[in-house]
Enzyme design. Structure first.
Site, PDB file in Angstrom:
ATOM      1  N   CYS A 122       0.844  -1.210   0.000  1.00 42.02           N
ATOM      2  CA  CYS A 122       0.000   0.000   0.000  1.00 42.02           C
ATOM      3  C   CYS A 122       0.873   1.252   0.000  1.00 42.02           C
ATOM      4  CB  CYS A 122      -0.968  -0.001   1.179  1.00 42.02           C
ATOM      5  SG  CYS A 122      -2.268   1.250   1.061  1.00 42.02           S
ATOM      6  N   ASP A 193      -3.645   1.313  10.119  1.00 39.59           N
ATOM      7  CA  ASP A 193      -4.830   2.166  10.261  1.00 39.59           C
ATOM      8  C   ASP A 193      -5.335   2.138  11.691  1.00 39.59           C
ATOM      9  OD1 ASP A 193      -4.812   1.492   7.215  1.00 39.59           O
ATOM     10  OD2 ASP A 193      -6.038   3.281   7.516  1.00 39.59           O
TER      11      ASP A 193
HETATM   12  C1  RUB Z   1      -3.915   3.328   3.569  1.00 38.56           C
HETATM   13  C2  RUB Z   1      -3.231   2.329   4.430  1.00 38.56           C
HETATM   14  C3  RUB Z   1      -1.949   2.769   5.076  1.00 38.56           C
HETATM   15  C4  RUB Z   1      -2.250   3.284   6.490  1.00 38.56           C
HETATM   16  C5  RUB Z   1      -1.051   3.977   7.102  1.00 38.56           C
HETATM   17  O1  RUB Z   1      -5.176   2.886   3.128  1.00 38.56           O
HETATM   18  O2  RUB Z   1      -3.694   1.227   4.670  1.00 38.56           O
HETATM   19  O3  RUB Z   1      -1.046   1.705   5.179  1.00 38.56           O
HETATM   20  O4  RUB Z   1      -3.329   4.193   6.449  1.00 38.56           O
HETATM   21  O5  RUB Z   1      -0.729   5.122   6.350  1.00 38.56           O
HETATM   22  P1  RUB Z   1      -6.067   3.859   2.198  1.00 38.56           P
HETATM   23  P2  RUB Z   1       0.062   6.345   6.980  1.00 38.56           P
HETATM   24  O6  RUB Z   1      -5.273   4.152   0.988  1.00 38.56           O
HETATM   25  O7  RUB Z   1      -7.303   3.059   1.924  1.00 38.56           O
HETATM   26  O8  RUB Z   1      -6.353   5.101   3.023  1.00 38.56           O
HETATM   27  O9  RUB Z   1       1.335   5.772   7.515  1.00 38.56           O
HETATM   28  O10 RUB Z   1       0.266   7.289   5.822  1.00 38.56           O
HETATM   29  O11 RUB Z   1      -0.793   6.932   8.067  1.00 38.56           O
END
Ligand code: RUB
Length: 301
Positions: A122, A193
């Site tokens: 991701c 998340d």
């Molecule tokens: C994003 C996702 C990321 C976490 C952490 O999912 O799963 O790994 O949110 O991100 P989506 P960060 O694209 O559906 O929002 O480290 O930037 O907070």
């Protein structure tokens, strides 16, 4: 409430995405409510709207609940004092989140060794910060990024890292196991998340498959997350709603039903360590971190 509605729309449509960015966007929207003379009642209404924008990342309700906690604390103040105290406290909270990102980058970058082959899934800003920090520190390594169907957040990761000069290889999601073996991946880094009190981690759909592959090959599976993504509700057994998005994001085939879950849960047994702004903890220590850092939300105030 223009900014609140607009922010909620951007979060729902994923124009603003990633758990930390979602929380910061919500905080900025609440700042505009305070700026417009809003007090506890208005902040509660705005907060409810924002919380509904996306269901899974706990950083969003945590950010909103913290502002409501502050508003209750300052509610007895007169209009001017309320506005200036809230503006300052929300601003400081945003700065703390940004500082956490830098602190995690500093801590996490030390785990990267010269010549490492790293994998990520991701697009996590937190993980990207770790990689960029290690690269700036002069370490040479390469990153394998999964495509991350159906929204292709892996493209964002790939472009971001490539623009920082880091060698990146993009793979389809189903190539994870083969790639870990064939390209000799050393460590996997993912964001989060939500982190439960028992150490289980909610992250982008497919994270658990990557964790399974890493464990099967004896590779470290590392989660990087600010403490704002720890779930106080999970102490009492509360779990995140796993968002199910529009089937059209996946495919439209006549006569075929499409199931499109956006997140999954990786049990703590698959997580070697969690990097937070307070240091590296084993997943089992999530409960202690919650008790220490979320005291304000656990007292029922
Ligand atoms: C994003 C996702 C990321 C976490 C952490 O999912 O799963 O790994 O949110 O991100 P989506 P960060 O694209 O559906 O929002 O480290 O930037 O907070």
């Amino acid at each position: 409430m223009g900014s609140v509605d607009e922010t909620a729309r951007k979060i729902s449509s994923m124009e603003v995405r990633g758990a930390l960015d979602i929380a910061i966007a919500a905080l900025k929207a609440l700042e505009t409510v305070v700026d417009g003379g809003g007090r506890l009642k208005e902040l509660e209404a705005a907060g409810e709207k924002l919380k509904k924008a996306r269901p899974t990342a706990v950083s969003l309700p945590n950010a909103v609940n913290y502002v409501i906690y502050l508003a209750k604390k300052h509610e007895p103040d007169d209009g001017k004092a309320f506005k200036s105290a809230m503006t300052r406290e929300i601003h400081d909270f945003i700065i703390r989140q940004e500082n956490s990102l830098e602190k995690i980058a500093e801590i996490g970058s030390k785990l990267i060794e010269e010549g490492d082959v790293l994998m990520t899934h991701c697009n996590s800003d937190t993980v990207a910060h770790i990689f960029k920090r290690a690269w700036r520190d002069g370490k040479k390594f390469r990153v394998i990024a999964t495509e991350t169907r159906p929204r292709y957040q892996g493209y964002i990761t790939s472009r971001d890292l490539a623009s920082a000069g880091i060698p990146v290889t993009l793979i389809v999601d189903s190539a994870v196991y083969h790639t870990i073996k064939k390209l000799d991946v050393d460590k996997v880094f993912v964001g989060a998340d939500t982190v439960y009190a028992n150490g289980d981690v909610v992250n982008k759909i497919g994270t658990m498959q990557v964790a399974l592959c890493a464990k099967s090959e004896g590779k470290d599976f590392i989660v990087a997350t600010e403490s704002i993504k720890f779930s106080p509700e999970s102490i009492m057994g509360g779990v995140s709603v796993i968002e199910e998005r529009d089937p059209k994001e996946v495919a439209e085939i006549e006569g075929v039903r499409v199931f499109n879950p956006a997140f999954d849960v990786t049990p703590k047994e698959y997580v070697n360590m969690i990097i937070t702004e307070y240091g590296i903890i084993p997943p089992e220590a999530a409960y202690s971190l919650l008790k220490e850092r979320f005291g304000w939300s656990l007292t029922g105030e």
